[in-house]
Design an enzyme around this catalytic site. Structure first.
Site: not given
Ligand code: GLN
Length: 304
Positions: A63, A66, A188, A240, A258
């Site tokens: 993430s 992003k 993505y 989050y 993650v």
């Molecule tokens: N690629 C992961 C997902 O879509 C990204 C989530 C994350 O890093 N929190 O679940």
């Protein structure tokens, strides 16, 4: 500030926290990572770099990517980005679906999965070859060429990404996804599966600590106002449903993934990246959060 001494004492104080938390296992390929690793890279605004542990071991940035796709979308579309995605913290897990229905398909912010999928859709529309453009962008802000997206991780996400597919179709039902679901998710997963090490990530995040410019080349990536906004979003939404906790205990704008990475910055002072794969229940790196908390406590550099 004597950074080498500060980092050594952080390493020492992290000891009791080793072994806590669990590697993300909802993406099977990520679960294969050896859990007990830790790296840190801190880049000062004068270009000095201080590091601990596995600072040059590549990991899945997930993430954290992003933030970079958001920057690219802002470069392409400027204010129009905010007509399709909000700027409020979600208070929900990153993969939650509930808000999306009662807020009629406009994701709360660009860092929850639904928001990042909308951003990916914008880039698919705007750019002929989004994957190439993304890699090119990463090269330009880090000055490095040696990284790529891990195909196995992307494939593993694709095969197990039922929630993300559900979200993407849901967005489409509200008219907030213009391209085919499969095409958008393909991009993505590609950007989430990018592998970088702490040193490269700290370099990339220096842009946000350096008025929106690449430190080494002076290249302008974002305007001052855009930089402020991206930093504000990282501060309020970067972790989050633990964004409040991160602000409370660390006090820096940042973004987690993650894969166990966290990148953060102090405007005009430093950018920093930590990585350790064991995560807490909210999906944030246990050692990473603790290391950054100790860093801002010991240096006195938080933004508050
Ligand atoms: N690629 C992961 C997902 O879509 C990204 C989530 C994350 O890093 N929190 O679940």
């Amino acid at each position: 500030l004597d950074y080498p001494t500060i980092l050594a004492s952080i390493q020492e104080e992290l000891r009791p926290f080793w072994g806590q938390g669990k590697v993300a296992d909802y993406i099977p390929e990520l679960a294969r990572v050896s859990p007990d690793q830790f790296g840190l890279s801190l880049e000062c605004s004068d270009g000095r770099i201080f590091e601990l542990g596995a600072s040059t071991t590549p990991f899945s940035i997930q993430s954290i990517s992003k933030v970079f796709t958001l920057v690219m979308a802002i470069q392409c579309l400027s204010e129009k980005v905010w007509t399709r995605v909000g700027v409020e913290p979600s208070g929900n897990p990153f993969n939650s679906l509930v808000q999306l229905e009662y807020e009629e398909g406009v994701p709360r912010n660009p860092f929850i999965n639904a928001g990042a999928i909308v951003i990916a859709d914008m880039l698919v529309s705007e750019l002929g070859a989004p994957k190439e453009a993304f890699l090119q962008f990463m090269r330009s802000i880090t000055g490095e060429v040696g990284f790529s997206s891990n195909e196995k991780v992307a494939q593993s996400e694709k095969e197990h990404g039922f929630r993300n597919s559900a979200m993407a179709y849901f967005l489409k039902s509200y008219g907030n996804l213009k391209n085919e679901v499969e095409v958008v998710l393909d991009f993505y997963y590609f950007h989430c599966a990018l592998e970088m090490n702490c040193r490269q990530l700290a370099k990339a995040f220096m842009v946000f600590a350096n008025h929106g410019c690449v430190l080494q080349t002076g290249e302008k990536v974002l305007s001052l106002s855009q930089t402020k906004r991206v930093n504000a979003l990282m501060q309020t939404c970067g972790f989050y449903d633990e964004s409040g906790e991160f602000t409370f205990s660390v006090g820096l704008p940042g973004k987690s993934g993650v894969g166990g990475g966290i990148a953060a910055l102090h405007p005009q002072e430093f950018s920093v990246s930590v990585w350790s794969p064991r995560l807490n229940k909210k999906g944030n790196s246990v050692l990473g959060m603790k290391a950054l908390e100790l860093l801002t406590t010991k240096t006195g550099f938080s933004i508050f």
